[in-house]
Design a protein around this motif. Structure first.
Motif, PDB file in Angstrom:
ATOM      1  N   LEU A 188     -11.602  16.583  -8.545  1.00 54.52           N
ATOM      2  CA  LEU A 188     -10.352  15.822  -8.451  1.00 54.52           C
ATOM      3  C   LEU A 188     -10.495  14.634  -7.506  1.00 54.52           C
ATOM      4  CD1 LEU A 188      -7.725  18.714  -8.264  1.00 54.52           C
ATOM      5  CD2 LEU A 188      -8.420  17.418 -10.276  1.00 54.52           C
ATOM      6  N   VAL A 189     -11.247  14.824  -6.421  1.00 58.54           N
ATOM      7  CA  VAL A 189     -11.434  13.748  -5.456  1.00 58.54           C
ATOM      8  C   VAL A 189     -12.412  12.692  -5.975  1.00 58.54           C
ATOM      9  CG1 VAL A 189     -12.353  13.189  -3.164  1.00 58.54           C
ATOM     10  CG2 VAL A 189     -10.823  15.148  -3.452  1.00 58.54           C
ATOM     11  N   LEU A 190     -13.516  13.146  -6.574  1.00 61.28           N
ATOM     12  CA  LEU A 190     -14.540  12.204  -7.027  1.00 61.28           C
ATOM     13  C   LEU A 190     -14.195  11.540  -8.357  1.00 61.28           C
ATOM     14  CD1 LEU A 190     -17.897  14.057  -6.199  1.00 61.28           C
ATOM     15  CD2 LEU A 190     -16.901  12.084  -5.022  1.00 61.28           C
ATOM     16  N   HIS A 191     -13.507  12.270  -9.234  1.00 55.45           N
ATOM     17  CA  HIS A 191     -13.249  11.757 -10.580  1.00 55.45           C
ATOM     18  C   HIS A 191     -11.782  11.960 -10.974  1.00 55.45           C
ATOM     19  CE1 HIS A 191     -17.588  11.534 -10.826  1.00 55.45           C
ATOM     20  NE2 HIS A 191     -17.685  12.830 -10.616  1.00 55.45           N
ATOM     21  N   PRO A 192     -10.845  11.355 -10.255  1.00 64.09           N
ATOM     22  CA  PRO A 192      -9.428  11.518 -10.605  1.00 64.09           C
ATOM     23  C   PRO A 192      -9.135  10.964 -11.994  1.00 64.09           C
ATOM     24  CG  PRO A 192      -9.710   9.744  -9.010  1.00 64.09           C
ATOM     25  CD  PRO A 192     -11.041  10.427  -9.124  1.00 64.09           C
ATOM     26  N   ALA A 193      -8.322  11.693 -12.757  1.00 63.44           N
ATOM     27  CA  ALA A 193      -8.036  11.295 -14.136  1.00 63.44           C
ATOM     28  C   ALA A 193      -6.984  10.191 -14.217  1.00 63.44           C
ATOM     29  CB  ALA A 193      -7.582  12.509 -14.939  1.00 63.44           C
ATOM     30  N   SER A 194      -6.265   9.973 -13.124  1.00 60.65           N
ATOM     31  CA  SER A 194      -5.199   8.970 -13.149  1.00 60.65           C
ATOM     32  C   SER A 194      -4.936   8.479 -11.734  1.00 60.65           C
ATOM     33  CB  SER A 194      -3.912   9.570 -13.731  1.00 60.65           C
ATOM     34  OG  SER A 194      -3.386  10.546 -12.830  1.00 60.65           O
ATOM     35  N   ASP A 195      -4.167   7.412 -11.632  1.00 64.75           N
ATOM     36  CA  ASP A 195      -3.770   6.908 -10.318  1.00 64.75           C
ATOM     37  C   ASP A 195      -2.957   7.956  -9.570  1.00 64.75           C
ATOM     38  OD1 ASP A 195      -5.028   4.524 -10.827  1.00 64.75           O
ATOM     39  OD2 ASP A 195      -3.191   3.474 -11.444  1.00 64.75           O
ATOM     40  N   TYR A 196      -2.196   8.768 -10.304  1.00 66.69           N
ATOM     41  CA  TYR A 196      -1.385   9.808  -9.661  1.00 66.69           C
ATOM     42  C   TYR A 196      -2.281  10.825  -8.962  1.00 66.69           C
ATOM     43  CZ  TYR A 196       1.916  13.636  -9.018  1.00 66.69           C
ATOM     44  OH  TYR A 196       2.681  14.635  -8.468  1.00 66.69           O
ATOM     45  N   VAL A 197      -3.328  11.284  -9.632  1.00 63.02           N
ATOM     46  CA  VAL A 197      -4.254  12.246  -9.019  1.00 63.02           C
ATOM     47  C   VAL A 197      -4.962  11.602  -7.836  1.00 63.02           C
ATOM     48  CG1 VAL A 197      -6.295  13.681  -9.383  1.00 63.02           C
ATOM     49  CG2 VAL A 197      -4.573  13.486 -11.188  1.00 63.02           C
ATOM     50  N   SER A 198      -5.346  10.360  -7.985  1.00 65.78           N
ATOM     51  CA  SER A 198      -5.999   9.647  -6.892  1.00 65.78           C
ATOM     52  C   SER A 198      -5.096   9.578  -5.670  1.00 65.78           C
ATOM     53  CB  SER A 198      -6.383   8.240  -7.349  1.00 65.78           C
ATOM     54  OG  SER A 198      -7.028   7.543  -6.308  1.00 65.78           O
ATOM     55  N   GLU A 199      -3.831   9.271  -5.884  1.00 65.73           N
ATOM     56  CA  GLU A 199      -2.882   9.205  -4.780  1.00 65.73           C
ATOM     57  C   GLU A 199      -2.628  10.590  -4.201  1.00 65.73           C
ATOM     58  OE1 GLU A 199      -0.329   7.648  -1.963  1.00 65.73           O
ATOM     59  OE2 GLU A 199      -1.769   6.647  -3.281  1.00 65.73           O
ATOM     60  N   PHE A 200      -2.601  11.587  -5.062  1.00 67.82           N
ATOM     61  CA  PHE A 200      -2.340  12.965  -4.641  1.00 67.82           C
ATOM     62  C   PHE A 200      -3.431  13.446  -3.679  1.00 67.82           C
ATOM     63  CE2 PHE A 200      -1.419  17.438  -4.987  1.00 67.82           C
ATOM     64  CZ  PHE A 200      -0.078  17.499  -5.320  1.00 67.82           C
ATOM     65  N   THR A 201      -4.664  12.991  -3.893  1.00 70.27           N
ATOM     66  CA  THR A 201      -5.793  13.452  -3.081  1.00 70.27           C
ATOM     67  C   THR A 201      -6.224  12.437  -2.023  1.00 70.27           C
ATOM     68  OG1 THR A 201      -7.414  12.549  -4.654  1.00 70.27           O
ATOM     69  CG2 THR A 201      -6.656  14.809  -5.041  1.00 70.27           C
ATOM     70  N   ARG A 202      -5.465  11.361  -1.881  1.00 69.80           N
ATOM     71  CA  ARG A 202      -5.913  10.238  -1.038  1.00 69.80           C
ATOM     72  C   ARG A 202      -6.078  10.624   0.425  1.00 69.80           C
ATOM     73  NH1 ARG A 202      -3.303   5.776   1.519  1.00 69.80           N
ATOM     74  NH2 ARG A 202      -1.264   6.516   0.816  1.00 69.80           N
ATOM     75  N   HIS A 203      -5.240  11.521   0.926  1.00 66.36           N
ATOM     76  CA  HIS A 203      -5.275  11.859   2.343  1.00 66.36           C
ATOM     77  C   HIS A 203      -6.139  13.081   2.643  1.00 66.36           C
ATOM     78  CE1 HIS A 203      -2.270   8.825   3.171  1.00 66.36           C
ATOM     79  NE2 HIS A 203      -1.492   9.334   2.228  1.00 66.36           N
ATOM     80  N   VAL A 204      -6.858  13.556   1.649  1.00 66.90           N
ATOM     81  CA  VAL A 204      -7.730  14.714   1.851  1.00 66.90           C
ATOM     82  C   VAL A 204      -8.927  14.313   2.704  1.00 66.90           C
ATOM     83  CG1 VAL A 204      -9.263  16.350   0.678  1.00 66.90           C
ATOM     84  CG2 VAL A 204      -7.057  15.769  -0.319  1.00 66.90           C
ATOM     85  N   THR A 205      -9.291  15.158   3.642  1.00 70.55           N
ATOM     86  CA  THR A 205     -10.525  14.948   4.400  1.00 70.55           C
ATOM     87  C   THR A 205     -11.692  15.259   3.477  1.00 70.55           C
ATOM     88  OG1 THR A 205      -9.421  15.621   6.453  1.00 70.55           O
ATOM     89  CG2 THR A 205     -11.830  15.606   6.456  1.00 70.55           C
ATOM     90  N   ARG A 206     -12.354  14.222   3.038  1.00 70.57           N
ATOM     91  CA  ARG A 206     -13.346  14.371   1.977  1.00 70.57           C
ATOM     92  C   ARG A 206     -14.482  15.321   2.347  1.00 70.57           C
ATOM     93  NH1 ARG A 206     -13.306  10.031  -1.852  1.00 70.57           N
ATOM     94  NH2 ARG A 206     -15.586  10.094  -1.977  1.00 70.57           N
ATOM     95  N   ALA A 207     -14.856  15.353   3.613  1.00 71.20           N
ATOM     96  CA  ALA A 207     -15.964  16.213   4.028  1.00 71.20           C
ATOM     97  C   ALA A 207     -15.656  17.690   3.841  1.00 71.20           C
ATOM     98  CB  ALA A 207     -16.324  15.937   5.490  1.00 71.20           C
ATOM     99  N   LYS A 208     -14.356  18.025   3.764  1.00 72.40           N
ATOM    100  CA  LYS A 208     -13.964  19.419   3.544  1.00 72.40           C
ATOM    101  C   LYS A 208     -13.941  19.778   2.062  1.00 72.40           C
ATOM    102  CE  LYS A 208     -11.014  19.777   7.662  1.00 72.40           C
ATOM    103  NZ  LYS A 208      -9.633  20.054   8.148  1.00 72.40           N
ATOM    104  N   VAL A 209     -14.097  18.785   1.214  1.00 74.51           N
ATOM    105  CA  VAL A 209     -13.993  18.986  -0.233  1.00 74.51           C
ATOM    106  C   VAL A 209     -15.326  18.750  -0.931  1.00 74.51           C
ATOM    107  CG1 VAL A 209     -12.864  18.177  -2.338  1.00 74.51           C
ATOM    108  CG2 VAL A 209     -11.590  18.283  -0.194  1.00 74.51           C
ATOM    109  N   LEU A 210     -16.010  17.680  -0.530  1.00 81.04           N
ATOM    110  CA  LEU A 210     -17.217  17.273  -1.234  1.00 81.04           C
ATOM    111  C   LEU A 210     -18.413  18.115  -0.794  1.00 81.04           C
ATOM    112  CD1 LEU A 210     -16.785  13.396  -1.095  1.00 81.04           C
ATOM    113  CD2 LEU A 210     -15.909  15.032  -2.763  1.00 81.04           C
ATOM    114  N   THR A 211     -19.259  18.439  -1.757  1.00 81.52           N
ATOM    115  CA  THR A 211     -20.466  19.203  -1.474  1.00 81.52           C
ATOM    116  C   THR A 211     -21.659  18.272  -1.315  1.00 81.52           C
ATOM    117  OG1 THR A 211     -20.974  19.456  -3.827  1.00 81.52           O
ATOM    118  CG2 THR A 211     -19.605  21.176  -2.793  1.00 81.52           C
ATOM    119  N   ALA A 212     -22.699  18.808  -0.711  1.00 82.51           N
ATOM    120  CA  ALA A 212     -23.920  18.022  -0.557  1.00 82.51           C
ATOM    121  C   ALA A 212     -24.456  17.592  -1.920  1.00 82.51           C
ATOM    122  CB  ALA A 212     -24.964  18.845   0.204  1.00 82.51           C
TER     123      ALA A 212
END
Length: 358
Positions: A270-294
């Motif tokens: 969801l963070v790397l490949h949002p399907a829409s601007d809404y999803v992108s905005e929904f995940t915008r404030h996420v701390t990416r390091a807690k979501v993204l894998t190596a």
């Protein structure tokens, strides 16, 4: 074989099901439309547009929803207030009758079951926990947890024995004789979870079960929830509006808006490949390091390039940050067998730690 650097445990690990696990619950083209003659409207208009629904004086709380929820996974449904997430879950359990579509559980269409058949499924195969856990005030913890077994007709000695085991599982063995008024909010929520588990459901619906708790207790309950899931491997449909909670708990996440499922995927997808601007905005404030894998942020290794310590591809960037930042060369990102998939550079770690994109 590459030696993998140890990764510190930052939270209880999720026992994720295999990505090819068979579906436990399937819904196809599910609709819930409110208003006069909604059933007739849907028969005449199988896939109406929002404008057609409004013109008919109706309201579509769930629109053409299709999902496959795998056995043993924690599937989280998210969305803002009014997005339709609670209505969708109630349709999946038939607490609310869908207007159109189908819901299959164990190859049976729940929407075609008789009331008696549905009661049996709910009693023996489904568990439900809601924000308002509605404990019976005149019953002790033991009495509350044993209640669904009493409804099933289980003899008293057996139901109390089973209830005590579940009470111990949620850490309330010393309070089995207490009444709800004698418990804290977090303890009451544990009783609600234990009561739901007592019937040993295979499919578990939870609608914002922790949202009424203060942050510290909520964090503890999330840990407890993960511990229970590692032990029990339930198929869980969980509603939350908190993306941080979803990150900690979910195997996959569905994001809804205006009754429509916008996207389904892992938190990283969801963070790397949002399907829409809404999803992108929904995940915008996420701390990416807690979501993204190596593995999700690594880049190809250059020919002959020297690499530093190896880190697991499935490890979160936040978990391996110290290892990568203290190394003299980019970390080797490896799969479970030790094969190098790419490299993780310091700049990528720093960018994701501060929330920026690569």
């Amino acid at each position: 074989m590459v030696s993998i650097a140890p990764v510190p445990a930052t939270a209880p690990a999720k026992a994720s099901p295999a990505t090819d696990a068979p579906p436990a619950l399937i819904c196809r083209n599910l609709w819930k439309v409110y208003g006069a003659n909604a059933d007739a409207f849907m028969r005449d208009n199988p896939i109406p547009t929002p404008a057609e629904v409004r013109a008919a004086g109706l309201f579509a709380a769930v629109r053409d929803a299709s999902l496959e929820i795998r056995q043993g996974e924690i599937f989280i449904i998210m969305g803002l207030s009014g997005s339709g997430k609670s209505t969708l879950v109630r349709c999946l359990s038939r607490l609310v009758e869908p207007t159109a579509g189908s819901v299959f559980y164990e190859h049976q269409n729940l929407l075609r079951m008789t009331p008696g058949e549905l009661i049996e499924v709910r009693r023996h195969k489904m568990g439900m926990v809601f924000q308002n856990f509605a404990l019976l005030p005149h019953r002790t913890v033991l009495g509350n947890v044993a209640f669904p077994l009493e409804v099933q007709g289980v003899p008293k000695p057996e139901r109390e024995e089973r209830a005590l085991k579940v009470i111990e599982l949620v850490g309330l063995a010393e309070r089995a004789g207490y009444y709800p008024r004698e418990l804290s909010g977090g303890q009451q929520q544990r009783v609600g979870i234990a009561r739901s588990l007592a019937a040993e459901p295979a499919l578990w619906f939870l609608d914002e079960p922790f949202s009424a708790l203060d942050p510290l207790i909520r964090h503890e309950m999330q840990n407890e929830f993960l511990r229970l899931q590692r032990m029990l491997s339930k198929t869980i449909v969980f509603i939350t509006h908190d993306f941080d909670e979803a990150i900690r708990l979910a195997d996959r996440i569905a994001i809804m808006k205006d009754g429509v499922i916008i996207q389904v995927g892992t938190a990283e997808e969801l963070v790397l490949h949002p399907a829409s601007d809404y999803v992108s905005e929904f995940t915008r404030h996420v701390t990416r390091a807690k979501v993204l894998t190596a593995g999700g942020v690594c880049v190809p290794v250059l020919p002959g390039e020297a690499l530093g310590p190896a880190v697991p591809a499935r490890a979160l960037v936040a978990e391996v940050a110290e290892v990568v930042l203290s190394a003299d060369a980019p970390a080797a990102v490896v799969d479970a067998g030790g094969a190098v998939l790419g490299k993780l550079e310091k700049a990528a770690v720093i960018a994701n730690l501060v929330g920026g994109a690569q």
